[in-house]
Design a protein around this motif. Structure first.
Motif, short mmCIF file in Angstrom:
data_model
loop_
_atom_site.label_atom_id
_atom_site.label_comp_id
_atom_site.label_asym_id
_atom_site.label_seq_id
_atom_site.Cartn_x
_atom_site.Cartn_y
_atom_site.Cartn_z
N PHE A 69 7.35 -5.55 -18.09
CA PHE A 69 7.73 -4.14 -18.00
C PHE A 69 6.76 -3.37 -17.12
O PHE A 69 7.17 -2.60 -16.24
CB PHE A 69 7.78 -3.52 -19.39
N THR A 70 5.45 -3.57 -17.34
CA THR A 70 4.46 -2.84 -16.53
C THR A 70 4.54 -3.29 -15.06
O THR A 70 4.34 -2.47 -14.16
CB THR A 70 3.04 -3.06 -17.07
N GLY A 71 4.82 -4.57 -14.84
CA GLY A 71 4.97 -5.06 -13.48
C GLY A 71 6.14 -4.41 -12.77
O GLY A 71 6.07 -4.08 -11.58
N ARG A 72 7.23 -4.21 -13.50
CA ARG A 72 8.41 -3.55 -12.91
C ARG A 72 8.10 -2.11 -12.55
O ARG A 72 8.51 -1.61 -11.50
CB ARG A 72 9.59 -3.62 -13.88
N GLN A 73 7.34 -1.43 -13.42
CA GLN A 73 6.98 -0.04 -13.14
C GLN A 73 6.06 0.06 -11.92
O GLN A 73 6.20 0.96 -11.09
CB GLN A 73 6.29 0.59 -14.36
N TYR A 74 5.15 -0.89 -11.81
CA TYR A 74 4.22 -0.90 -10.68
C TYR A 74 4.96 -1.13 -9.37
O TYR A 74 4.70 -0.44 -8.36
CB TYR A 74 3.16 -1.97 -10.90
N GLN A 75 5.87 -2.08 -9.36
CA GLN A 75 6.63 -2.35 -8.14
C GLN A 75 7.52 -1.17 -7.77
O GLN A 75 7.73 -0.88 -6.59
CB GLN A 75 7.46 -3.63 -8.30
N ASN A 76 8.04 -0.47 -8.75
CA ASN A 76 8.84 0.71 -8.49
C ASN A 76 7.98 1.82 -7.86
O ASN A 76 8.43 2.54 -6.97
CB ASN A 76 9.48 1.21 -9.78
N TYR A 77 6.74 1.91 -8.32
CA TYR A 77 5.77 2.86 -7.77
C TYR A 77 5.51 2.56 -6.30
O TYR A 77 5.50 3.46 -5.45
CB TYR A 77 4.49 2.76 -8.59
N ILE A 78 5.33 1.28 -5.99
CA ILE A 78 5.12 0.87 -4.60
C ILE A 78 6.36 1.16 -3.76
O ILE A 78 6.27 1.68 -2.64
CB ILE A 78 4.77 -0.64 -4.55
N ARG A 79 7.53 0.85 -4.31
CA ARG A 79 8.77 1.05 -3.56
C ARG A 79 8.99 2.52 -3.25
O ARG A 79 9.36 2.88 -2.11
CB ARG A 79 9.95 0.51 -4.38
N LEU B 164 0.83 -1.20 0.00
CA LEU B 164 0.00 0.00 0.00
C LEU B 164 0.87 1.25 0.00
O LEU B 164 0.38 2.35 0.27
CB LEU B 164 -0.92 -0.01 1.24
N GLY B 165 2.14 1.08 -0.35
CA GLY B 165 3.11 2.16 -0.34
C GLY B 165 2.69 3.44 -1.04
O GLY B 165 3.01 4.54 -0.55
N PRO B 166 1.98 3.39 -2.17
CA PRO B 166 1.60 4.63 -2.85
C PRO B 166 0.77 5.59 -1.99
O PRO B 166 0.69 6.78 -2.30
CB PRO B 166 0.80 4.13 -4.06
N TRP B 167 0.15 5.08 -0.92
CA TRP B 167 -0.64 5.96 -0.06
C TRP B 167 0.17 6.54 1.10
O TRP B 167 -0.27 7.48 1.75
CB TRP B 167 -1.84 5.20 0.53
N VAL B 168 1.34 6.00 1.36
CA VAL B 168 2.14 6.46 2.50
C VAL B 168 2.48 7.95 2.42
O VAL B 168 2.41 8.65 3.44
CB VAL B 168 3.43 5.62 2.64
N PRO B 169 2.83 8.50 1.24
CA PRO B 169 3.14 9.93 1.18
C PRO B 169 2.01 10.84 1.64
O PRO B 169 2.25 11.99 2.03
CB PRO B 169 3.44 10.16 -0.31
N ASN C 231 1.91 10.73 12.38
CA ASN C 231 2.27 9.44 12.98
C ASN C 231 1.86 8.32 12.03
O ASN C 231 0.68 8.21 11.66
CB ASN C 231 1.55 9.25 14.31
N HIS C 232 2.80 7.48 11.67
CA HIS C 232 2.46 6.40 10.74
C HIS C 232 3.38 5.20 10.96
O HIS C 232 4.49 5.34 11.49
CB HIS C 232 2.58 6.86 9.28
N ILE C 233 2.90 4.05 10.55
CA ILE C 233 3.70 2.84 10.61
C ILE C 233 3.25 1.91 9.49
O ILE C 233 2.07 1.85 9.16
CB ILE C 233 3.60 2.16 11.99
N VAL C 234 4.20 1.18 8.90
CA VAL C 234 3.93 0.30 7.77
C VAL C 234 4.27 -1.13 8.16
O VAL C 234 5.39 -1.41 8.59
CB VAL C 234 4.75 0.71 6.54
N HIS C 235 3.30 -2.02 8.00
CA HIS C 235 3.55 -3.45 8.22
C HIS C 235 4.13 -4.05 6.95
O HIS C 235 3.60 -3.84 5.85
CB HIS C 235 2.25 -4.17 8.57
#
Length: 388
Positions: free
Chosen positions: A126-136, A90-95, A101-105
């Protein structure tokens, strides 16, 4: 404490993450905390369009509509609110809450590591790599983390692109009860349910078709064991509908009549399935935690798994271990032989030896109770300070 729980949307069809989110929700509420759940609703996703577009419509709901809703809701949240992300995916929502106060499991980074090319068994598009980079990029904005194993924590520290302020390990706790049941009664129950002869016992595997679950490897070990020894008990693979590749592979087995794929088995029967099994054969290539290992142990079922973290973290001294299946095909036959030998060793335990294994397994499972896990998580939640 006021907690906002960010969870995966229901329309993704996941099972493990909703269970984990439910455990956190109920656990924190029982401890007197006020908890609300924020999750995307299916708006674009439910439009009557082609199935091939569903994934992309789901992305619109998750990454365009939902962030707008979150920004509006944040206006009514106090500065003391703790924002909890149940999964690093759910990383894209962290910003959205980076200054609160926040914490990520964190559960596992297998998809991201595959996208980075470090897992050759699982190439990514290719699209999978872009998506994972977005999450990261998203979870790297986060500062505070809880990992479900030391292995996951290690991966987090290697993959995080920013500064980690707080990072702890809180092992998973069983999110539903498992007990050591009568093996005879369990087999009778499964026989009646599945219409398969199980009275002499069976070898069990549970899991999906993900590459790392190594379901083909399970059948390879079973075939080798049947060829090398005189045992004739069946192999029962519980989980999602087998892939075409898996079906084709199993049909080539000389023992295909004794290989059974069981799908849609309700949770009510899983405890009995473990308790009735002679052993759980779980040679995963990788895991974030390895739920079946501890579920089987809590059910009084001996476990054979891979001698690799986090499987050996969870199994401890109670499990039996084999090496990870090698990527070099020249070494596959030796791996299958070693797996078959270990399987025969476990299946040949006498009553006294088996009872000793079960006792060790039950003791090991007590380290992973829901209560223990939730207490550790709550303690971490209370330590979070406002990070700006």
């Amino acid at each position: 404490m006021h907690i906002v729980l960010f969870t995966h949307p229901d329309f993704l069809g996941s099972q493990s993450m909703p269970r984990y989110a439910s455990m956190l929700l109920k656990g924190m509420q029982e401890r007197g905390h006020e908890v609300v759940v924020w999750t995307p609703k299916a708006r674009f996703y439910k439009l009557p369009l082609m199935k091939s577009l569903k994934k992309w419509l789901g992305y619109i709901d998750q990454y365009f509509v939902f962030p707008i809703e979150v920004k509006l809701k944040l206006r009514n949240c106090s500065n003391g609110t703790l924002f909890v992300f149940v999964d690093q995916a759910l990383g894209p929502w962290v910003p959205l809450v980076k200054n609160r106060n926040h914490i990520v499991h964190c559960h596992d980074f297998l998809a991201l590591k595959s996208a980075l090319g470090t897992i050759p068994e699982n190439p990514t598009s290719f699209t999978g790599r872009q998506y994972q980079n977005y999450i990261r990029n998203g979870f790297s904005i986060g500062k505070c983390f809880i990992s479900i194993s030391k292995k996951t924590q290690q991966d987090l520290h290697e993959l995080h692109l920013g500064k980690i302020v707080s990072s702890v390990v809180c092992y998973n706790g069983l999110n539903r009860p498992f007990h050591s049941l009568s093996s005879v009664a369990s087999r009778d129950l499964l026989e009646a349910k599945l219409n398969i002869v199980l009275s002499s016992g069976y070898i069990m595997h549970i899991g999906g078709n993900q590459y790392y679950k190594n379901r083909i490897g399970v059948i390879e070990i079973y075939d080798t064991w049947r060829s090398n020894y005189n045992g004739k008990i069946p192999l029962v693979l519980i989980g999602e509908k087998p892939s075409d590749e898996l079906i084709t592979f199993s049909q080539k087995s000389l023992f295909k009549e004794d290989i059974h794929f069981i799908t849609d088995l309700s949770d009510d029967y899983i405890n009995s399935a473990y308790s009735g099994a002679n052993c759980l054969l779980f040679p995963s290539l990788d895991e974030g935690f390895g739920w079946p290992i501890i579920e089987a142990m809590a059910s009084g079922c001996p476990v054979i798994t891979t001698n690799k973290a986090p499987m050996n973290e969870v199994g401890g001294m109670a499990a039996y271990y084999i090496d990870k299946k090698p990527t070099n095909t020249a070494h596959w036959q030796q791996w299958k032989e070693d797996g078959a030998n270990m399987l025969e060793k476990v299946l040949s335990l006498n009553t006294f030896q088996r009872n000793e294994v079960i006792e060790r397994s039950l003791n090991q499972s007590q380290k992973f109770t829901t209560e223990y896990s939730l207490n550790a998580i709550e303690a971490m939640y209370k330590e979070i300070k406002l990070i700006v």
